[in-house]
Scaffold this motif. Structure first.
Motif, short mmCIF file in Angstrom:
data_model
loop_
_atom_site.label_atom_id
_atom_site.label_comp_id
_atom_site.label_asym_id
_atom_site.label_seq_id
_atom_site.Cartn_x
_atom_site.Cartn_y
_atom_site.Cartn_z
N ASN A 5 0.83 -1.20 0.00
CA ASN A 5 0.00 0.00 0.00
C ASN A 5 0.87 1.25 0.00
N TYR A 11 -5.11 9.67 -1.01
CA TYR A 11 -5.77 8.37 -1.13
C TYR A 11 -4.81 7.28 -0.63
N ARG A 12 -5.37 6.27 0.00
CA ARG A 12 -4.60 5.07 0.32
C ARG A 12 -4.86 4.07 -0.79
N THR A 14 -4.24 0.29 -1.96
CA THR A 14 -3.89 -1.00 -1.37
C THR A 14 -4.01 -2.09 -2.43
N ASN A 16 -4.00 -6.04 -3.51
CA ASN A 16 -4.30 -7.36 -2.98
C ASN A 16 -3.82 -8.38 -4.01
N ALA A 35 -7.38 -1.27 -4.29
CA ALA A 35 -8.48 -0.57 -3.64
C ALA A 35 -8.03 0.85 -3.31
N ASP A 37 -8.98 4.32 -1.14
CA ASP A 37 -9.75 4.92 -0.06
C ASP A 37 -9.26 6.33 0.18
N GLY A 44 -14.02 3.91 4.96
CA GLY A 44 -13.93 3.62 3.54
C GLY A 44 -14.37 2.20 3.22
N ASN A 46 -13.15 0.35 0.69
CA ASN A 46 -12.01 -0.45 0.25
C ASN A 46 -12.42 -1.46 -0.82
#
Length: 85
Positions: A5, A11-12, A14, A16, A35, A37, A44, A46
């Protein structure tokens, strides 16, 4: 260990990562989603976004490459997003 991340323009992002099997090959193959957030939104959703490379059936040979592809796609999404005034 690698980070999945980052914070980018408020914004975060991330990633996966998923390991997949490709045919009968024993070589490792990986895909990822990303994602986004808003940092200020502590609740959020996510929700994962598909990365075009992987959505079209592509894959990469390492988890680091999958994270990189997902985070780069997330950055493009943030850059293309127009915030309401």
């Amino acid at each position: 260990m690698f980070h999945n991340n980052m914070i980018y323009k408020g914004y975060r992002l991330t990633a996966n990562v998923s390991r997949i099997s490709v045919g009968r090959s024993r070589r490792p193959a990986f895909t990822a989603t990303v994602a986004l957030d808003v940092i200020a939104d502590q609740h959020g959703l996510n929700v994962p976004e598909e990365v075009p490379l992987f959505a079209s059936g592509g894959f990469v040979s390492s988890p680091v490459m999958a994270v990189d592809a997902a985070i780069n796609h997330g950055r493009h999404l943030v850059d293309a997003h127009v915030r309401p005034s």
